[in-house]
Motif scaffolding. Structure first.
Motif, PDB file in Angstrom:
ATOM      1  N   GLY A  77      43.230  29.299  41.077  1.00  0.00           N
ATOM      2  CA  GLY A  77      43.564  27.871  41.079  1.00  0.00           C
ATOM      3  C   GLY A  77      43.887  27.319  39.703  1.00  0.00           C
ATOM      4  N   ASN A  78      44.206  28.189  38.736  1.00  0.00           N
ATOM      5  CA  ASN A  78      44.599  27.681  37.425  1.00  0.00           C
ATOM      6  C   ASN A  78      46.101  27.407  37.417  1.00  0.00           C
ATOM      7  OD1 ASN A  78      41.977  27.975  36.093  1.00  0.00           O
ATOM      8  ND2 ASN A  78      42.300  30.141  36.486  1.00  0.00           N
ATOM      9  N   ASP A  79      46.561  26.623  36.446  1.00  0.00           N
ATOM     10  CA  ASP A  79      48.004  26.343  36.378  1.00  0.00           C
ATOM     11  C   ASP A  79      48.760  27.639  36.108  1.00  0.00           C
ATOM     12  OD1 ASP A  79      48.732  25.880  33.048  1.00  0.00           O
ATOM     13  OD2 ASP A  79      46.675  26.070  33.704  1.00  0.00           O
ATOM     14  N   GLY A  80      50.031  27.670  36.491  1.00  0.00           N
ATOM     15  CA  GLY A  80      50.847  28.877  36.486  1.00  0.00           C
ATOM     16  C   GLY A  80      50.670  29.791  35.294  1.00  0.00           C
ATOM     17  N   ASP A  81      50.828  29.258  34.091  1.00  0.00           N
ATOM     18  CA  ASP A  81      50.750  30.101  32.902  1.00  0.00           C
ATOM     19  C   ASP A  81      49.333  30.224  32.343  1.00  0.00           C
ATOM     20  OD1 ASP A  81      53.399  30.686  32.947  1.00  0.00           O
ATOM     21  OD2 ASP A  81      53.980  29.122  31.527  1.00  0.00           O
ATOM     22  N   GLY A  82      48.400  29.531  32.966  1.00  0.00           N
ATOM     23  CA  GLY A  82      47.027  29.588  32.451  1.00  0.00           C
ATOM     24  C   GLY A  82      46.874  28.859  31.126  1.00  0.00           C
ATOM     25  N   ASP A  83      47.712  27.841  30.898  1.00  0.00           N
ATOM     26  CA  ASP A  83      47.648  27.107  29.619  1.00  0.00           C
ATOM     27  C   ASP A  83      46.310  26.389  29.433  1.00  0.00           C
ATOM     28  OD1 ASP A  83      50.206  27.842  29.022  1.00  0.00           O
ATOM     29  OD2 ASP A  83      51.119  26.007  29.803  1.00  0.00           O
ATOM     30  N   GLU A  84      45.808  25.830  30.541  1.00  0.00           N
ATOM     31  CA  GLU A  84      44.560  25.050  30.408  1.00  0.00           C
ATOM     32  C   GLU A  84      43.390  25.954  30.038  1.00  0.00           C
ATOM     33  OE1 GLU A  84      43.912  22.676  33.945  1.00  0.00           O
ATOM     34  OE2 GLU A  84      45.920  21.828  33.705  1.00  0.00           O
ATOM     35  N   VAL A  85      43.328  27.130  30.656  1.00  0.00           N
ATOM     36  CA  VAL A  85      42.253  28.065  30.307  1.00  0.00           C
ATOM     37  C   VAL A  85      42.379  28.447  28.838  1.00  0.00           C
ATOM     38  CG1 VAL A  85      41.081  30.201  30.930  1.00  0.00           C
ATOM     39  CG2 VAL A  85      42.561  29.106  32.584  1.00  0.00           C
ATOM     40  N   ALA A  86      43.628  28.709  28.407  1.00  0.00           N
ATOM     41  CA  ALA A  86      43.838  29.119  27.019  1.00  0.00           C
ATOM     42  C   ALA A  86      43.377  28.009  26.070  1.00  0.00           C
ATOM     43  CB  ALA A  86      45.310  29.450  26.782  1.00  0.00           C
ATOM     44  N   PRO A  94      48.820  42.946  36.986  1.00  0.00           N
ATOM     45  CA  PRO A  94      49.249  42.759  35.602  1.00  0.00           C
ATOM     46  C   PRO A  94      48.904  41.387  35.019  1.00  0.00           C
ATOM     47  CG  PRO A  94      51.084  42.275  37.074  1.00  0.00           C
ATOM     48  CD  PRO A  94      49.923  42.648  37.952  1.00  0.00           C
ATOM     49  N   LYS A  95      48.286  40.520  35.872  1.00  0.00           N
ATOM     50  CA  LYS A  95      48.049  39.136  35.435  1.00  0.00           C
ATOM     51  C   LYS A  95      47.282  39.052  34.114  1.00  0.00           C
ATOM     52  CE  LYS A  95      47.664  36.129  39.412  1.00  0.00           C
ATOM     53  NZ  LYS A  95      46.747  35.518  40.332  1.00  0.00           N
ATOM     54  N   GLN A  96      46.221  39.849  33.997  1.00  0.00           N
ATOM     55  CA  GLN A  96      45.362  39.712  32.824  1.00  0.00           C
ATOM     56  C   GLN A  96      46.114  40.070  31.537  1.00  0.00           C
ATOM     57  OE1 GLN A  96      42.204  42.139  34.409  1.00  0.00           O
ATOM     58  NE2 GLN A  96      43.059  44.044  33.601  1.00  0.00           N
ATOM     59  N   GLU A  97      46.915  41.137  31.591  1.00  0.00           N
ATOM     60  CA  GLU A  97      47.664  41.532  30.379  1.00  0.00           C
ATOM     61  C   GLU A  97      48.764  40.515  30.082  1.00  0.00           C
ATOM     62  OE1 GLU A  97      46.997  43.866  32.847  1.00  0.00           O
ATOM     63  OE2 GLU A  97      45.355  44.815  31.749  1.00  0.00           O
ATOM     64  N   GLU A  98      49.358  39.945  31.148  1.00  0.00           N
ATOM     65  CA  GLU A  98      50.412  38.938  30.934  1.00  0.00           C
ATOM     66  C   GLU A  98      49.834  37.681  30.294  1.00  0.00           C
ATOM     67  OE1 GLU A  98      53.274  40.481  34.591  1.00  0.00           O
ATOM     68  OE2 GLU A  98      52.010  38.748  34.912  1.00  0.00           O
ATOM     69  N   TRP A  99      48.661  37.264  30.748  1.00  0.00           N
ATOM     70  CA  TRP A  99      48.024  36.068  30.168  1.00  0.00           C
ATOM     71  C   TRP A  99      47.684  36.321  28.689  1.00  0.00           C
ATOM     72  CZ3 TRP A  99      43.305  34.752  27.949  1.00  0.00           C
ATOM     73  CH2 TRP A  99      43.054  33.386  27.815  1.00  0.00           C
ATOM     74  N   ILE A 100      47.149  37.490  28.424  1.00  0.00           N
ATOM     75  CA  ILE A 100      46.788  37.816  27.036  1.00  0.00           C
ATOM     76  C   ILE A 100      48.041  37.789  26.148  1.00  0.00           C
ATOM     77  CG2 ILE A 100      46.010  39.711  25.530  1.00  0.00           C
ATOM     78  CD1 ILE A 100      43.952  40.427  27.764  1.00  0.00           C
ATOM     79  N   ALA A 101      49.131  38.411  26.625  1.00  0.00           N
ATOM     80  CA  ALA A 101      50.360  38.469  25.818  1.00  0.00           C
ATOM     81  C   ALA A 101      50.913  37.061  25.575  1.00  0.00           C
ATOM     82  CB  ALA A 101      51.404  39.333  26.522  1.00  0.00           C
TER      83      ALA A 101
END
Ligand code: UDP
Length: 243
Positions: free
Chosen positions: A139-148, A166-173
């Protein structure tokens, strides 16, 4: 650190007891995020199918051999890797040995409530660490900006990202530039295990390198994903013929 190429992905030629202090030492001086991919055959096959994913794996600081399939693949190619380094064990090792002043951890991922349960357990096991933030992986926003943004404010030394490949590596990158002094590692289902919601394989399975088999019998819905293991070994065999 030496690497061996496995289907084009540079996998670290190291052991757990060498790798952990190496990363902890690097963390004391680094000016950029230290990103770690714990690769199994599924991740390497995904990179073969997805060029962007392949690029980001190649751009990460370290790819370690999480799955026994990767260790077998390295051996088949004539460039053996010393041992398997399971991501779940790195999670424990980093919490156990993080230096004072560099022991702030942020947990991101898994179903609502699980990261918090994992954080509570982590604090019980390693009272010297600080878990400076948690966020579930749904339920986070698409790019995970808020978590970041939330993570950046908490100034973590380590971010464990448990949203699966691949989500976790994509978020990290995507967000690593916001964390120039942080170790960022994709840790798959580690919070499910650390929180006690999912059992890790009994030691005998781990010793015999049959952790994948335990997962298959306890979580049969993974069977389709696990077909990637023989596909990976076939691809390695083909690559070997072209060496
Ligand atoms: N997950 C998540 N967000 C998603 C999809 C998955 O947080 O959108 C979590 C899931 O709850 C699980 C982890 O990601 O905790 C992935 O676990 P999996 O067993 O697939 O990873 P593996 O250990 O195989 O790498």
């Amino acid at each position: 650190m030496n690497t061996v190429p496995i289907l084009g992905i540079p996998v670290a030629q190291t052991t757990k007891s060498e790798f952990v202090p190496h990363v902890l030492n690097e963390l004391l001086h680094t000016e950029h995020a230290i990103t770690i991919v714990t690769a199994n055959p599924e991740i390497i096959m995904l990179a073969k199918e997805n060029y962007n994913y392949e690029r980001l794996l190649k751009a990460s600081s370290y790819v370690v051999a999480d799955g026994i399939g990767v260790v077998i693949g390295a051996k088949m190619l004539g460039t053996p890797i010393a041992e398997r380094i399971p991501g779940y064990e790195l999670v424990h090792e980093f919490m156990n040995t993080a230096a004072p002043g560099h022991n702030r951890f942020f947990f991101y991922g898994a179903k609502p409530g699980v990261a918090q349960e994992a954080a509570t357990k982590a604090k019980e096991l390693y009272p010297q660490i600080d878990v400076v933030g948690v966020c579930d992986g749904y339920g986070n926003d698409g790019d995970g900006d808020e978590v970041a943004a939330k993570a950046a404010v908490s100034e973590p030394d380590f971010i464990f990202v448990a949203t699966g490949a691949p989500k976790q590596e994509e978020w990290i990158a995507l967000h690593k530039k916001k964390f120039p002094h942080t170790v960022m590692m994709g840790v798959g289902g580690s919070f499910d295990v650390l929180s006690g919601n999912v059992d890790r394989a009994p030691d005998i399975f781990i010793k015999l390198n049959l952790e994948w088999f335990h997962r298959l019998i306890t979580q049969p819905t993974r069977a389709k994903r696990m077909l990637k293991i023989p596909q990976f070994l076939l691809a390695v065999n083909k690559a070997k013929k072209h060496l």
